[in-house]
Design an enzyme around this catalytic site. Structure first.
Site, PDB file in Angstrom:
ATOM      1  NE  ARG A   1      -4.089  -1.805   0.293  1.00  0.00           N
ATOM      2  CZ  ARG A   1      -4.065  -3.102   0.020  1.00  0.00           C
ATOM      3  NH1 ARG A   1      -2.966  -3.654  -0.485  1.00  0.00           N
ATOM      4  NH2 ARG A   1      -5.127  -3.845   0.208  1.00  0.00           N
TER       5      ARG A   1
ATOM      6  CB  SER B   1      -8.184  -1.192   4.589  1.00  0.00           C
ATOM      7  OG  SER B   1      -8.580  -2.462   4.154  1.00  0.00           O
TER       8      SER B   1
ATOM      9  CD  GLU C   1      -5.203   1.061   2.557  1.00  0.00           C
ATOM     10  OE1 GLU C   1      -4.992  -0.057   3.000  1.00  0.00           O
ATOM     11  OE2 GLU C   1      -6.073   1.303   1.724  1.00  0.00           O
TER      12      GLU C   1
END
Ligand code: EPU
Length: 354
Positions: A170, A254, A350
């Site tokens: 990520r 997320s 994130e």
């Protein structure tokens, strides 16, 4: 100057429909970018006016905590094509503003497989490399060939190969040194002709098994490998069951990364929490399921005002209606504090928080 060179600037532009959390904030100015030439002109005009630029694609990985005092570039560059093929692979290019899921579906309709595990991820093609999107055992970087990006400060077009993107979990250069510096205008993927299903991820394997059983005419053949289309359909079903549709319940997927801890810290944690969900990394470290940590900290389904933890997946924070970005960050902070106190593990957000 041709008409397509300049894009209209709109003052006080509402961004509610341009961020998947649905935060009700505004841009001082916004313009819709349908051609690269408009991008150059808009960026030059913003520079001349001393205004910062913010690039928004699908707005699926951003927390907008207030109005943006500058120019928002709404990237609506469209187009997708097979640029070339060789004996081993197809090279497929898509413009930065193409909706990711539609692009994945289109590749499959062309008989080109490889992206099926990444079905239904919200956002645009141009946003995909920024956080190296991943799901159900596949990360975008595995199929990445190159991208084109316009540098905001100069208007220069740069080509980045995978090394230059410095992909991680990520993560990429566009979340670090390259942050706020580039607009990704197109991405090219390399999709091998020799395709292998990637169906090992637990939720996906379960869904595929259920679907295989429900097929009416059983054969005595050994279990057939799933097709790319079957994986695509199963991923869509799993995501629909677990993850809220941003059009119905604002969210950014997320909210936290799955944290990675070293072997010694993991051993101590496992001693105290034998059920901790973990995945061994190639470097000996351990990735923990943040959803499990949050769930075990009793946050699943809980809310602070209209900012809440999703009932079916604790890693997803949702806007039940009317929450602000600041409220969402306050909820995130409370969760981080509890997880740190209970497990000694830090959770990192994130999405990009602005
Ligand atoms: N879990 C719980 N409680 C929860 C949620 C999860 O106990 O409320 C446990 C599950 O039982 C499972 C483990 O945590 O054992 C992992 O859960 P899951 O398979 O749902 O995946 P995840 O680690 O929570 C990651 C990605 C998702 C991606 C899925 C599937 C990150 C930060 N998230 O979630 O990506 O779709 O795997 O590959 O890596 C995103 O990045 O926005 C995203 C949705």
């Amino acid at each position: 100057m041709s008409q397509s060179d300049s894009a209209a600037f709109i003052a006080g532009y509402p961004l509610k429909a341009h961020n998947t959390f649905g935060f009700d904030v505004r841009a001082q100015l916004a313009c819709r970018i349908e051609h690269e030439s408009q991008l150059m002109t808009a960026v030059r005009d913003a520079r001349a006016a001393g205004l910062p630029c913010l690039v928004l694609g699908g707005g699926s990985n951003v927390v907008l905590t207030g109005d943006f005092a500058g120019l928002v570039l709404l990237v609506a560059l469209r187009g997708r094509r097979v640029v070339r093929e060789d004996a081993d692979a197809w090279y497929v290019e898509a413009a930065g503003g193409e909706p990711w899921h539609e692009f994945v579906a289109w590749t499959l309709s062309q008989g080109i497989s490889g992206l099926e595990n990444l079905a239904l991820i919200p956002g645009t093609v141009g946003a995909a490399p920024i956080q190296n999107i991943g799901a159900y055992g596949v990360e975008m970087c595995e199929h990445f060939a190159s991208l084109h990006a316009v540098e905001l400060a100069t208007g220069d077009v740069h080509e980045f190969d995978a090394d230059a993107c410095r992909f991680g979990y990520r993560d990429s250069v566009f979340k670090r040194e390259g942050r706020d510096r580039f607009v990704i205008t197109s991405v090219t993927f390399r999709l091998p002709k020799r395709w292998q299903p990637r169906a090992g991820y637990a939720d996906l394997a379960r869904e595929l098994a259920v679907r295989a059983e429900s097929i009416d005419e059983p054969t005595n053949e050994p279990t057939n490998e799933p097709t790319a289309q079957a994986i695509f359909d199963a991923v869509v079903a799993v995501r629909r069951a677990k993850l809220p549709d941003p059009l119905e319940l604002g969210n950014a997927g997320s909210f936290f990364k799955n944290p990675v801890i070293d072997a010694a810290q993991f051993a101590a944690l496992k001693e105290r929490e034998p059920e901790v969900v973990s995945y061994a990394q190639s470097d000996g470290r351990m990735k923990l399921a943040a959803g499990w940590l949050i769930d075990r900290s009793d946050w699943k389904g809980r809310a602070m005002g209209a900012a809440a933890v999703h009932e079916r997946q604790a890693l997803v924070l949702v806007n039940r209606g009317g929450a602000s970005g600041a409220e969402m960050l306050a909820l995130a902070k409370a969760i981080q504090a509890d997880v740190l106190a209970r497990f000694g593990v830090e959770l990192e957000a994130e999405p990009v928080c602005l």
